[in-house]
Design a protein around this motif. Structure first.
Motif, PDB file in Angstrom:
ATOM      1  N   ALA A 153       0.819  -1.213   0.000  1.00  0.00           N
ATOM      2  CA  ALA A 153       0.000   0.000   0.000  1.00  0.00           C
ATOM      3  C   ALA A 153       0.852   1.262   0.000  1.00  0.00           C
ATOM      4  O   ALA A 153       1.729   1.446   0.844  1.00  0.00           O
ATOM      5  N   LYS A 154       0.584   2.127  -0.972  1.00  0.00           N
ATOM      6  CA  LYS A 154       1.217   3.433  -1.069  1.00  0.00           C
ATOM      7  C   LYS A 154       0.138   4.513  -1.001  1.00  0.00           C
ATOM      8  O   LYS A 154      -1.058   4.230  -1.085  1.00  0.00           O
ATOM      9  N   LYS A 155       0.577   5.737  -0.855  1.00  0.00           N
ATOM     10  CA  LYS A 155      -0.361   6.859  -0.802  1.00  0.00           C
ATOM     11  C   LYS A 155      -0.374   7.531  -2.170  1.00  0.00           C
ATOM     12  O   LYS A 155       0.645   8.050  -2.634  1.00  0.00           O
ATOM     13  N   VAL A 156      -1.542   7.498  -2.817  1.00  0.00           N
ATOM     14  CA  VAL A 156      -1.675   8.033  -4.171  1.00  0.00           C
ATOM     15  C   VAL A 156      -2.572   9.269  -4.140  1.00  0.00           C
ATOM     16  O   VAL A 156      -3.721   9.202  -3.711  1.00  0.00           O
ATOM     17  N   ALA A 157      -2.028  10.383  -4.605  1.00  0.00           N
ATOM     18  CA  ALA A 157      -2.807  11.621  -4.703  1.00  0.00           C
ATOM     19  C   ALA A 157      -3.579  11.628  -6.016  1.00  0.00           C
ATOM     20  O   ALA A 157      -3.036  11.255  -7.061  1.00  0.00           O
ATOM     21  N   LEU A 208     -11.765   4.801  -7.515  1.00  0.00           N
ATOM     22  CA  LEU A 208     -12.004   3.363  -7.486  1.00  0.00           C
ATOM     23  C   LEU A 208     -10.721   2.593  -7.764  1.00  0.00           C
ATOM     24  O   LEU A 208     -10.397   1.623  -7.051  1.00  0.00           O
ATOM     25  N   SER A 209      -9.984   2.996  -8.773  1.00  0.00           N
ATOM     26  CA  SER A 209      -8.779   2.262  -9.174  1.00  0.00           C
ATOM     27  C   SER A 209      -7.736   2.240  -8.069  1.00  0.00           C
ATOM     28  O   SER A 209      -7.109   1.201  -7.808  1.00  0.00           O
ATOM     29  N   VAL A 210      -7.539   3.383  -7.408  1.00  0.00           N
ATOM     30  CA  VAL A 210      -6.546   3.441  -6.327  1.00  0.00           C
ATOM     31  C   VAL A 210      -6.942   2.518  -5.189  1.00  0.00           C
ATOM     32  O   VAL A 210      -6.133   1.723  -4.699  1.00  0.00           O
ATOM     33  N   LEU A 211      -8.192   2.590  -4.753  1.00  0.00           N
ATOM     34  CA  LEU A 211      -8.624   1.790  -3.612  1.00  0.00           C
ATOM     35  C   LEU A 211      -8.701   0.304  -3.950  1.00  0.00           C
ATOM     36  O   LEU A 211      -8.330  -0.547  -3.135  1.00  0.00           O
ATOM     37  N   PHE A 231      -0.435   0.958 -13.860  1.00  0.00           N
ATOM     38  CA  PHE A 231       0.389   2.016 -13.237  1.00  0.00           C
ATOM     39  C   PHE A 231       0.399   1.858 -11.722  1.00  0.00           C
ATOM     40  O   PHE A 231       1.472   1.918 -11.074  1.00  0.00           O
ATOM     41  N   LEU A 232      -0.769   1.641 -11.145  1.00  0.00           N
ATOM     42  CA  LEU A 232      -0.873   1.571  -9.686  1.00  0.00           C
ATOM     43  C   LEU A 232      -0.192   0.331  -9.116  1.00  0.00           C
ATOM     44  O   LEU A 232       0.385   0.369  -8.027  1.00  0.00           O
ATOM     45  N   LEU A 233      -0.239  -0.767  -9.855  1.00  0.00           N
ATOM     46  CA  LEU A 233       0.371  -2.006  -9.361  1.00  0.00           C
ATOM     47  C   LEU A 233       1.894  -1.979  -9.458  1.00  0.00           C
ATOM     48  O   LEU A 233       2.567  -2.813  -8.845  1.00  0.00           O
ATOM     49  N   LYS A 234       2.440  -1.038 -10.219  1.00  0.00           N
ATOM     50  CA  LYS A 234       3.892  -0.949 -10.375  1.00  0.00           C
ATOM     51  C   LYS A 234       4.548   0.024  -9.403  1.00  0.00           C
ATOM     52  O   LYS A 234       5.771   0.136  -9.362  1.00  0.00           O
ATOM     53  N   ILE A 235       3.730   0.751  -8.626  1.00  0.00           N
ATOM     54  CA  ILE A 235       4.286   1.693  -7.663  1.00  0.00           C
ATOM     55  C   ILE A 235       5.031   0.933  -6.574  1.00  0.00           C
ATOM     56  O   ILE A 235       4.502  -0.009  -5.989  1.00  0.00           O
TER      57      ILE A 235
END
Length: 353
Positions: free
Chosen positions: A90-94, A110-113, A348-352
């Protein structure tokens, strides 16, 4: 909180929104926590309408209906089936949201959560009432979301990645300000329709939905037509007529009158029918109550233009011309896997890291 719990929560949110997808709203006693939230959301809808005159009840209902249909267990699982969620960090995405149409930033939220991250939301002042309330609903039916959703009006800090949507001007600021963070930065885009002159009346009438829904304010709204030389616009205007009551909306009417006056004083050639103007123009972003058009010579000329201008185009409405075309009447009915600017948000989110 595992992936299935996150999915379950958004499915329940879809059921909650379904109550507001009809007029009048229909309360469903089987919805989780409904006594606590139903009347409260009705109040937020009223505030949204009062704050932003473009957010009419009809358009709000249209948005809620769309999301209630998308947020089903089978639909979400189909969307996520091509991704690997085994490694969750889990990271913090703005997320910096636009406010041109109701809940326009919901897909990023939705995508971030759903990816297991925490979200920090900076909303547009034009659309600030609906999403915070829906976030409270999520936190109530799934306590695992508590502490993972933050709304702020302050300067963003302490985040690991950013998704920002804005104009071409704000995008330049975003690119500089977030240059050291993983980011998705979206600029101005518009949608177009390619006409051949062989469209049926039903297809042209469906196109009217792509043009007028949300008053044409969305990037998925058709703002430009590409037509063959000597195209006859008579059938096009006849198909648009079902939307003629739109001129009774004050803000739309004011824009129509203003833009018409500008065109006439500038001696531009326009065609109009009392609520819509069309103007030959090479630009993509047309003003409210106006659709631009441009002629194409042949299919190769058309494909070259689309390739050259691909970074300006969100959707292409056509029939049997392109692999990626959108059917007439469907620009405002994207699936969960229809990503803005064709940038895969989940990947993108899964590669953070």
């Amino acid at each position: 909180m595992d992936l299935q719990k996150r999915i379950n929560a958004f499915v329940e949110l879809g059921k909650f929104l379904e109550q507001f997808s009809v007029n009048p709203f229909e309360k469903n006693t089987t919805i989780l926590q409904n006594d606590l939230f139903f009347d409260g959301f009705k109040h937020q809808i009223k505030l949204a309408q009062e704050h932003n005159a473009w957010f009419t009840k009809e358009n709000l209902i249209y948005a809620f209906n769309g999301w209630s249909k998308l947020l089903t267990d089978s639909n979400i699982k189909t969307w996520l089936s091509n991704y690997n969620f085994n490694k969750e960090n889990a990271k913090k995405v703005a997320v910096i949201m636009a406010g041109n149409i109701p809940l326009v930033g919901f897909h990023d939220f939705l995508s971030v959560l759903i990816s297991g991250h925490d979200v920090v939301v900076k909303q547009s002042s034009n659309d600030k009432y609906l999403l915070p309330f829906l976030a409270k609903y999520l936190e109530t039916i799934e306590p695992g979301f508590k502490g993972k959703i933050t709304f702020t009006t302050d300067k963003l800090d302490n985040f690991d990645a950013v998704i920002a949507t804005g104009s071409d001007n704000t995008a330049r600021y975003f690119e500089y300000y977030f240059k050291d963070k993983p980011s998705i930065i979206r600029k101005n885009r518009n949608s177009i329709a390619i006409l051949t002159g062989k469209e049926t009346d039903d297809e042209l009438e469906a196109l009217s939905e792509d043009i007028f829904r949300y008053y044409g304010l969305g990037c998925r709204n058709v703002s430009k037509l590409l037509v063959p030389k000597d195209y006859d616009f008579q059938n096009f205007f006849q198909a648009m007529y079902k939307w003629h009551p739109i001129i009774h909306q004050n803000k739309y009417a004011n824009n129509y009158d203003y833009n018409k006056a500008v065109y006439l004083m500038s001696e531009f050639n326009i065609l109009e029918n009392g609520f819509l103007m069309i103007k030959e123009d090479s630009s993509y972003a047309s003003p409210i109550a106006t659709v631009f058009y441009e002629y194409y010579q042949d299919s190769q000329n058309l494909k070259d233009k689309l390739q050259t201008d691909s970074d300006k185009i969100q959707c292409v409405v056509a029939k049997g011309l392109l692999d990626s075309e959108v059917p007439f009447g469907h620009t405002q009915k994207p699936q969960l896997w229809d990503y803005a600017d064709n940038v895969d948000t989940i990947s993108f989110l899964l590669k953070i890291s």
